[in-house]
Scaffold this motif. Structure first.
Motif, PDB file in Angstrom:
ATOM      1  N   PRO A   1       0.829  -1.211   0.000  1.00 14.52           N
ATOM      2  CA  PRO A   1       0.000   0.000   0.000  1.00 14.52           C
ATOM      3  C   PRO A   1       0.869   1.268   0.000  1.00 14.52           C
ATOM      4  O   PRO A   1       1.987   1.272   0.526  1.00 14.52           O
ATOM      5  N   LYS A   2       0.331   2.336  -0.566  1.00 14.66           N
ATOM      6  CA  LYS A   2       1.064   3.603  -0.629  1.00 14.66           C
ATOM      7  C   LYS A   2       1.426   4.120   0.758  1.00 14.66           C
ATOM      8  O   LYS A   2       2.492   4.711   0.938  1.00 14.66           O
ATOM      9  N   THR A   3       0.555   3.886   1.743  1.00  8.32           N
ATOM     10  CA  THR A   3       0.849   4.367   3.100  1.00  8.32           C
ATOM     11  C   THR A   3       2.102   3.700   3.655  1.00  8.32           C
ATOM     12  O   THR A   3       2.921   4.352   4.296  1.00  8.32           O
ATOM     13  N   GLN A   4       2.252   2.421   3.390  1.00  3.52           N
ATOM     14  CA  GLN A   4       3.436   1.691   3.848  1.00  3.52           C
ATOM     15  C   GLN A   4       4.673   2.155   3.073  1.00  3.52           C
ATOM     16  O   GLN A   4       5.748   2.339   3.660  1.00  3.52           O
ATOM     17  N   ALA A   5       4.529   2.351   1.776  1.00  2.00           N
ATOM     18  CA  ALA A   5       5.645   2.829   0.959  1.00  2.00           C
ATOM     19  C   ALA A   5       6.071   4.220   1.412  1.00  2.00           C
ATOM     20  O   ALA A   5       7.269   4.517   1.481  1.00  2.00           O
ATOM     21  N   GLU A   6       5.105   5.067   1.746  1.00  2.00           N
ATOM     22  CA  GLU A   6       5.412   6.416   2.204  1.00  2.00           C
ATOM     23  C   GLU A   6       6.215   6.386   3.506  1.00  2.00           C
ATOM     24  O   GLU A   6       7.183   7.135   3.678  1.00  2.00           O
ATOM     25  N   LYS A   7       5.829   5.487   4.419  1.00  2.00           N
ATOM     26  CA  LYS A   7       6.573   5.349   5.681  1.00  2.00           C
ATOM     27  C   LYS A   7       8.010   4.902   5.417  1.00  2.00           C
ATOM     28  O   LYS A   7       8.944   5.388   6.042  1.00  2.00           O
ATOM     29  N   SER A   8       8.173   3.986   4.462  1.00  2.00           N
ATOM     30  CA  SER A   8       9.506   3.478   4.132  1.00  2.00           C
ATOM     31  C   SER A   8      10.377   4.569   3.514  1.00  2.00           C
ATOM     32  O   SER A   8      11.540   4.738   3.899  1.00  2.00           O
ATOM     33  N   VAL A   9       9.833   5.299   2.553  1.00  2.00           N
ATOM     34  CA  VAL A   9      10.585   6.375   1.904  1.00  2.00           C
ATOM     35  C   VAL A   9      10.942   7.450   2.926  1.00  2.00           C
ATOM     36  O   VAL A   9      12.080   7.923   2.975  1.00  2.00           O
TER      37      VAL A   9
END
Length: 95
Positions: free
Chosen positions: A20-28
Protein backbone atom coordinates in the motif's frame (compact mmCIF):
# COMPACT_ATOMS: atom_id res chain seq x y z
CA UNK A 1 12.88 16.52 -18.51
CA UNK A 2 10.33 16.20 -15.71
CA UNK A 3 10.93 16.85 -12.04
CA UNK A 4 9.78 13.95 -9.87
CA UNK A 5 8.55 14.63 -6.34
CA UNK A 6 8.36 12.47 -3.25
CA UNK A 7 4.78 11.44 -4.08
CA UNK A 8 5.88 9.91 -7.39
CA UNK A 9 8.71 8.07 -5.65
CA UNK A 10 6.28 6.72 -3.04
CA UNK A 11 3.91 5.58 -5.79
CA UNK A 12 6.72 3.80 -7.67
CA UNK A 13 8.00 2.07 -4.52
CA UNK A 14 4.47 0.90 -3.68
CA UNK A 15 4.03 -0.43 -7.21
CA UNK A 16 7.44 -2.20 -7.34
CA UNK A 17 6.97 -3.84 -3.92
CA UNK A 18 3.24 -4.49 -4.24
CA UNK A 19 2.51 -2.71 -0.97
CA UNK A 20 0.00 0.00 0.00
CA UNK A 21 1.06 3.60 -0.63
CA UNK A 22 0.85 4.37 3.10
CA UNK A 23 3.44 1.69 3.85
CA UNK A 24 5.65 2.83 0.96
CA UNK A 25 5.41 6.42 2.20
CA UNK A 26 6.57 5.35 5.68
CA UNK A 27 9.51 3.48 4.13
CA UNK A 28 10.59 6.38 1.90
CA UNK A 29 10.22 8.84 4.79
CA UNK A 30 12.27 6.59 7.10
CA UNK A 31 15.01 6.28 4.46
CA UNK A 32 15.20 10.05 3.89
CA UNK A 33 15.25 10.74 7.64
CA UNK A 34 18.02 8.19 8.10
CA UNK A 35 20.18 9.80 5.40
CA UNK A 36 19.49 13.24 6.95
CA UNK A 37 20.44 11.98 10.44
CA UNK A 38 23.76 10.52 9.26
CA UNK A 39 24.60 13.73 7.38
CA UNK A 40 23.72 15.81 10.45
CA UNK A 41 26.29 13.79 12.43
CA UNK A 42 28.89 14.53 9.75
CA UNK A 43 28.88 11.03 8.23
CA UNK A 44 28.90 10.31 4.50
CA UNK A 45 26.17 8.00 3.22
CA UNK A 46 27.45 5.64 0.53
CA UNK A 47 24.86 3.47 -1.21
CA UNK A 48 26.72 0.94 -3.31
CA UNK A 49 25.53 0.98 -6.92
CA UNK A 50 23.74 4.32 -6.47
CA UNK A 51 26.06 7.02 -5.12
CA UNK A 52 27.39 8.92 -2.11
CA UNK A 53 25.87 11.80 -0.16
CA UNK A 54 28.65 13.87 1.43
CA UNK A 55 28.56 16.80 3.83
CA UNK A 56 30.87 19.59 2.63
CA UNK A 57 31.72 22.99 4.05
CA UNK A 58 31.97 26.15 1.98
CA UNK A 59 34.47 28.70 3.23
CA UNK A 60 33.47 32.28 3.98
CA UNK A 61 34.31 34.62 1.11
CA UNK A 62 33.96 38.13 -0.15
CA UNK A 63 31.45 38.73 -2.93
CA UNK A 64 29.79 41.65 -4.65
CA UNK A 65 26.21 42.81 -4.45
CA UNK A 66 25.09 42.53 -8.09
CA UNK A 67 22.76 45.50 -7.72
CA UNK A 68 25.20 47.99 -6.18
CA UNK A 69 28.60 46.44 -6.92
CA UNK A 70 29.49 46.91 -3.27
CA UNK A 71 31.70 44.26 -1.60
CA UNK A 72 29.96 42.07 0.94
CA UNK A 73 30.96 39.21 3.20
CA UNK A 74 29.36 35.85 2.41
CA UNK A 75 29.48 33.57 5.47
CA UNK A 76 30.65 29.98 5.26
CA UNK A 77 28.04 27.23 5.33
CA UNK A 78 27.54 23.49 5.19
CA UNK A 79 25.92 21.80 2.21
CA UNK A 80 25.40 18.31 0.82
CA UNK A 81 26.88 17.03 -2.41
CA UNK A 82 25.97 13.85 -4.25
CA UNK A 83 28.36 11.83 -6.38
CA UNK A 84 26.66 9.29 -8.59
CA UNK A 85 28.05 5.74 -8.78
CA UNK A 86 29.92 4.42 -11.79
CA UNK A 87 27.04 1.99 -12.53
CA UNK A 88 24.44 4.76 -12.73
CA UNK A 89 26.78 7.01 -14.73
CA UNK A 90 27.36 4.25 -17.28
CA UNK A 91 23.63 3.45 -17.48
CA UNK A 92 22.78 7.11 -18.13
CA UNK A 93 25.43 7.36 -20.83
CA UNK A 94 24.40 4.15 -22.60
CA UNK A 95 27.45 2.06 -21.74
Amino acid sequence: MARVGKGAVVEMVAKKLGIPKTQAEKSVKAFLETVRDFLAKGDDVAIIGFGTFRLTERAARTGRNPKTGKKMKIPGYKTVTFKVSKNIKEMLNGK
